[in-house]
Design a protein around this motif. Structure first.
Motif, PDB file in Angstrom:
ATOM      1  N   PRO A 106       0.764  -1.231   0.032  1.00 30.02           N
ATOM      2  CA  PRO A 106      -0.061  -0.003   0.160  1.00 30.02           C
ATOM      3  C   PRO A 106       0.741   1.399   0.015  1.00 30.02           C
ATOM      4  N   HIS A 107       2.139   1.125  -0.528  1.00 34.29           N
ATOM      5  CA  HIS A 107       2.929   2.348  -0.595  1.00 34.29           C
ATOM      6  C   HIS A 107       2.567   3.205  -1.792  1.00 34.29           C
ATOM      7  N   ASP A 108       3.118   4.208  -2.032  1.00 29.30           N
ATOM      8  CA  ASP A 108       2.705   5.335  -3.133  1.00 29.30           C
ATOM      9  C   ASP A 108       2.906   4.939  -4.476  1.00 29.30           C
ATOM     10  N   SER A 109       4.077   4.684  -4.802  1.00 31.24           N
ATOM     11  CA  SER A 109       4.428   4.587  -6.387  1.00 31.24           C
ATOM     12  C   SER A 109       5.434   3.200  -6.537  1.00 31.24           C
ATOM     13  N   LEU A 110       5.065   2.583  -7.720  1.00 31.98           N
ATOM     14  CA  LEU A 110       5.747   1.558  -8.237  1.00 31.98           C
ATOM     15  C   LEU A 110       6.932   1.884  -8.974  1.00 31.98           C
ATOM     16  N   LYS A 111       8.201   1.279  -8.672  1.00 30.64           N
ATOM     17  CA  LYS A 111       9.359   1.351  -9.273  1.00 30.64           C
ATOM     18  C   LYS A 111       9.313  -0.019 -10.289  1.00 30.64           C
ATOM     19  N   PRO A 112       8.809   0.062 -11.654  1.00 33.00           N
ATOM     20  CA  PRO A 112       8.487  -0.937 -12.216  1.00 33.00           C
ATOM     21  C   PRO A 112       9.763  -1.682 -12.730  1.00 33.00           C
ATOM     22  N   VAL A 113      10.915  -1.283 -12.641  1.00 35.12           N
ATOM     23  CA  VAL A 113      12.018  -2.009 -13.134  1.00 35.12           C
ATOM     24  C   VAL A 113      12.630  -2.759 -12.204  1.00 35.12           C
ATOM     25  N   SER A 114      12.713  -2.005 -10.989  1.00 34.14           N
ATOM     26  CA  SER A 114      13.348  -2.786  -9.916  1.00 34.14           C
ATOM     27  C   SER A 114      12.240  -3.790  -9.141  1.00 34.14           C
ATOM     28  N   ASN A 115      10.982  -3.569  -9.457  1.00 36.84           N
ATOM     29  CA  ASN A 115       9.981  -3.932  -8.819  1.00 36.84           C
ATOM     30  C   ASN A 115      10.180  -3.844  -7.243  1.00 36.84           C
ATOM     31  N   THR A 116      10.130  -2.401  -6.943  1.00 36.39           N
ATOM     32  CA  THR A 116      10.006  -1.957  -5.678  1.00 36.39           C
ATOM     33  C   THR A 116       9.225  -0.757  -5.663  1.00 36.39           C
ATOM     34  N   TYR A 117       9.322   0.077  -4.391  1.00 36.17           N
ATOM     35  CA  TYR A 117       8.344   1.124  -4.150  1.00 36.17           C
ATOM     36  C   TYR A 117       8.912   2.203  -3.829  1.00 36.17           C
ATOM     37  N   SER A 118       8.099   3.415  -3.832  1.00 36.58           N
ATOM     38  CA  SER A 118       8.501   4.545  -3.184  1.00 36.58           C
ATOM     39  C   SER A 118       7.281   5.103  -2.355  1.00 36.58           C
ATOM     40  N   ASP A 119       7.764   5.733  -1.198  1.00 40.82           N
ATOM     41  CA  ASP A 119       6.720   6.446  -0.404  1.00 40.82           C
ATOM     42  C   ASP A 119       6.890   8.014  -0.668  1.00 40.82           C
ATOM     43  N   ASP A 120       6.740   8.328  -1.943  1.00 39.15           N
ATOM     44  CA  ASP A 120       7.067   9.878  -2.384  1.00 39.15           C
ATOM     45  C   ASP A 120       5.860  10.727  -2.133  1.00 39.15           C
ATOM     46  N   ARG A 121       4.540  10.259  -1.721  1.00 36.71           N
ATOM     47  CA  ARG A 121       3.462  11.003  -1.451  1.00 36.71           C
ATOM     48  C   ARG A 121       2.933  10.850  -0.251  1.00 36.71           C
ATOM     49  N   ASN A 122       3.980  10.546   0.930  1.00 43.13           N
ATOM     50  CA  ASN A 122       3.559  10.489   2.269  1.00 43.13           C
ATOM     51  C   ASN A 122       3.155   9.209   2.848  1.00 43.13           C
ATOM     52  N   GLY A 123       3.357   8.066   1.898  1.00 42.18           N
ATOM     53  CA  GLY A 123       2.972   6.911   2.395  1.00 42.18           C
ATOM     54  C   GLY A 123       1.558   6.235   2.414  1.00 42.18           C
ATOM     55  N   TRP A 124       0.722   7.230   1.894  1.00 40.21           N
ATOM     56  CA  TRP A 124      -0.680   6.956   2.090  1.00 40.21           C
ATOM     57  C   TRP A 124      -1.406   5.702   1.007  1.00 40.21           C
ATOM     58  N   GLY A 125      -0.470   5.612   0.045  1.00 46.76           N
ATOM     59  CA  GLY A 125      -1.006   4.872  -1.124  1.00 46.76           C
ATOM     60  C   GLY A 125      -1.417   5.504  -2.145  1.00 46.76           C
ATOM     61  N   ALA A 126      -0.647   6.728  -2.419  1.00 43.98           N
ATOM     62  CA  ALA A 126      -1.245   7.750  -3.449  1.00 43.98           C
ATOM     63  C   ALA A 126      -1.574   7.050  -5.005  1.00 43.98           C
ATOM     64  N   SER A 127      -0.891   5.976  -5.408  1.00 43.83           N
ATOM     65  CA  SER A 127      -1.347   5.334  -6.507  1.00 43.83           C
ATOM     66  C   SER A 127      -2.564   4.706  -6.400  1.00 43.83           C
ATOM     67  N   ALA A 128      -3.024   4.403  -5.184  1.00 40.93           N
ATOM     68  CA  ALA A 128      -4.546   3.671  -5.184  1.00 40.93           C
ATOM     69  C   ALA A 128      -5.311   4.492  -5.073  1.00 40.93           C
ATOM     70  N   VAL A 129      -5.396   5.745  -4.389  1.00 36.38           N
ATOM     71  CA  VAL A 129      -6.330   6.998  -4.406  1.00 36.38           C
ATOM     72  C   VAL A 129      -6.504   7.212  -5.706  1.00 36.38           C
ATOM     73  N   ASP A 130      -5.286   7.745  -6.319  1.00 36.39           N
ATOM     74  CA  ASP A 130      -5.486   8.555  -7.621  1.00 36.39           C
ATOM     75  C   ASP A 130      -6.109   7.578  -8.727  1.00 36.39           C
ATOM     76  N   ALA A 131      -6.051   6.181  -8.398  1.00 29.19           N
ATOM     77  CA  ALA A 131      -6.540   5.205  -9.640  1.00 29.19           C
ATOM     78  C   ALA A 131      -7.978   5.219  -9.361  1.00 29.19           C
ATOM     79  N   LEU A 132      -8.445   5.371  -8.218  1.00 31.81           N
ATOM     80  CA  LEU A 132      -9.892   5.157  -7.712  1.00 31.81           C
ATOM     81  C   LEU A 132     -10.870   5.560  -8.962  1.00 31.81           C
ATOM     82  N   SER A 133     -10.804   6.903  -9.239  1.00 29.69           N
ATOM     83  CA  SER A 133     -11.818   7.400 -10.215  1.00 29.69           C
ATOM     84  C   SER A 133     -11.570   6.670 -11.469  1.00 29.69           C
ATOM     85  N   THR A 134     -10.403   6.314 -11.905  1.00 27.14           N
ATOM     86  CA  THR A 134     -10.239   5.863 -13.313  1.00 27.14           C
ATOM     87  C   THR A 134     -10.790   4.279 -13.071  1.00 27.14           C
TER      88      THR A 134
END
Length: 530
Positions: free
Chosen positions: A60-88
């Protein structure tokens, strides 16, 4: 109430000062729209790939690093990609992703954050994403039959939005009410900034006003509107507003005074202008003055910033400005300007705004078709053909020798060749298509999607790249932005999809307006307004 009264008073003066040519010329045109199921299916597949990679390696971290298959908490660790993806996910009818996101939202702890918090980024991504999800899920006919909504999870979406705003509102506890963009939580507190920027002050009002309208608590909207007041009434005017409606970038938090007169429709300034007309779309009764300020800005932009490259005078870009001196450079970010001006033309029944926006969109299209990858660069420059500056002026230098041939052919040269999964060019194609029904814009968007899909697909998702003008895009930067879900994939999908309640309508009868992160927010009050 004091601010509202002041705005209404100034509004009368500004309306009288508008050029006569800014009056309405009503469009009697309703486009016919077509859908492309094969294209929407391909875009859904890209969403699924991106989501699966994120959910497996980063959630549930913020962003995917798709080449290394890891993550970044670049938006405070609340799951930015998940919340940003909801409306889509809701718009695409992706029931599994919606269920996963809603389950996550109810468990986000907005009291604790990783790193410093940007009021602006948190507002457009998290607050905007939550409010948009709530609006879509409570609008009849907005959802496909595949989506079923649990009332408990639905209530949690609005509750979490309110809780987040309650923590963020400390930002507005300044002498002027101009917010501090840099915050920390646990407990919520300002970081003590002395200044804030035009976009980071002026891109809060839609989300915070919508929260007030949904909760019945006027405090949220009032906070954002108070900060906005200083942008709508810029002081000191001679420095702050070099051209009518076009203002500087940096604002003193203590007194609300502008510190410069430098800006444009570019990063740091862009979405302030975007929200002026969108607030009027949201509620023309309360936000009529925002419309007047937008008209002034667009009229000045058409008169003072519209520039044609010397090697390609058929193209039109908007220059930046430093005081009353133009700077002939722009950004991928700025290519949203075409869509925003088209939207304003539709809303105001002003055909020449629509046409000007279409000209800008066509020029941004050339920034894509001119490169090796078929994707536009992060920043680019050009030499003006003499309409705004003499060819030998200090602010109008020729192309660097290494790009002379490219400049002669393309009309611009590349300053920064990165592509960081930005949506703005496809965004403007979307508004151009919804305004005209011309399927060439669908084709342009499809070509852009194919180029991005071919170049940026990497590992478990999609990655930003280093150079759009070399084969393969240079190298991968191993980062999948959350706005890839919210914006690139949604605009790519919407322009090819069936008509729907959340689609922009050429006659302004649509029920939603899009925030700067492409989250559809339900408009206030009955429809249509005219």
């Amino acid at each position: 109430m004091h601010i509202l009264s002041s705005l209404l008073g100034v509004c009368t003066v500004c309306a009288m000062a508008l050029p006569a040519s800014a009056g309405p010329t009503r469009r009697n045109f309703t486009p016919d729209y077509v859908s492309h199921p094969d294209r929407t299916d391909a875009i859904k597949d890209a969403f699924q790939r991106s989501w699966d990679g994120y959910y497996k390696y980063a959630f549930p971290h913020d962003s995917l690093k798709p080449v290394s298959n890891t993550y970044s908490d670049d938006r405070n660790g609340w799951g930015a990609s998940a919340v940003d993806a909801l409306s889509t996910a809701l718009v695409m009818g992706n029931a599994d992703a919606v269920a996963q996101i809603l389950a996550h939202i109810q468990n986000i702890n907005f009291d604790v954050a990783v790193g410093d918090i940007s009021l602006f980024e948190t507002t457009i991504r998290y607050l905007g994403g939550l409010l948009s999800g709530y609006d879509l899920m409570t609008t009849p006919d907005a959802l496909s039959d595949d989506i079923s909504i649990n009332s408990t999870l639905l209530a949690a979406v609005l509750s979490q939005a309110e809780h987040l705003a309650d923590n963020l509102k400390v930002a507005f506890e300044t002498p002027s009410g101009v917010p501090d963009n840099d915050l920390q939580f646990n407990p919520p507190r300002r970081n003590g900034s002395q200044t804030n920027g035009l976009a980071t002050i002026g891109t809060l009002v839609l989300e915070w006003t919508r929260l007030s309208d949904l909760t019945g608590n006027p405090m949220y909207g009032s906070l954002a509107q108070r900060g906005e007041w200083y942008l709508l009434n810029p002081q000191p005017r001679k420095l702050a507003e070099p051209f009518p409606g076009l203002v500087g970038t940096n604002v003193n938090i203590t007194n609300g005074q502008f510190l410069d007169g430098t800006g444009g429709w570019v990063g740091g300034d862009d979405s302030f202008y975007e929200y002026l007309i969108k607030m009027y779309v949201y509620d023309p009764v309360r936000f009529g003055y925002y419309k007047e300020r937008w008209i002034l800005a667009v009229e000045s932009s058409m008169r003072h910033l519209a520039s044609h490259p010397a090697s390609r005078p058929d193209l039109t870009f908007l220059a930046m400005f430093n005081g009353r001196k133009q700077q002939f450079l722009s950004q991928h970010l700025a290519c949203f300007d075409a869509g925003n001006i088209i939207l304003g033309g539709l809303v105001l029944h002003q055909e020449r705004y629509v046409q000007f926006g279409l000209d800008l969109a066509a020029s941004c299209h050339d920034t894509y078709t001119s490169t090796v990858t078929g994707i536009g660069p992060e920043t680019f420059s050009w030499q003006d053909n003499g309409t705004l500056a003499f060819l030998n002026a200090s602010n109008n230098s020729p192309a660097p020798k290494s790009q002379t041939d490219f400049w002669k052919r393309a009309g611009f040269w590349i300053d920064d060749g990165q592509y960081v999964l930005r949506p703005e060019v496809i965004e403007s194609y979307y508004y151009a298509y919804r305004a005209t029904g011309d399927t060439k814009y669908q084709d342009w968007a499809w070509d852009a999607f194919l180029a991005i899909n071919a170049t940026c697909a990497a590992g478990s998702g999609y990655s930003s790249i280093t150079n759009v003008n070399v084969a393969g895009g240079g190298s991968f930067q191993d980062f999948q932005e959350s706005f890839w879900f919210a914006e690139v994939l949604k605009y790519s999908y919407l322009i090819q999809a069936d008509d729907a309640v959340y689609q922009v309508q050429a006659d302004n009868s649509g029920e939603f307006v899009y925030n700067t992160e492409c989250h559809p927010v339900r408009r206030f009050g009955p429809r249509p307004y005219w």
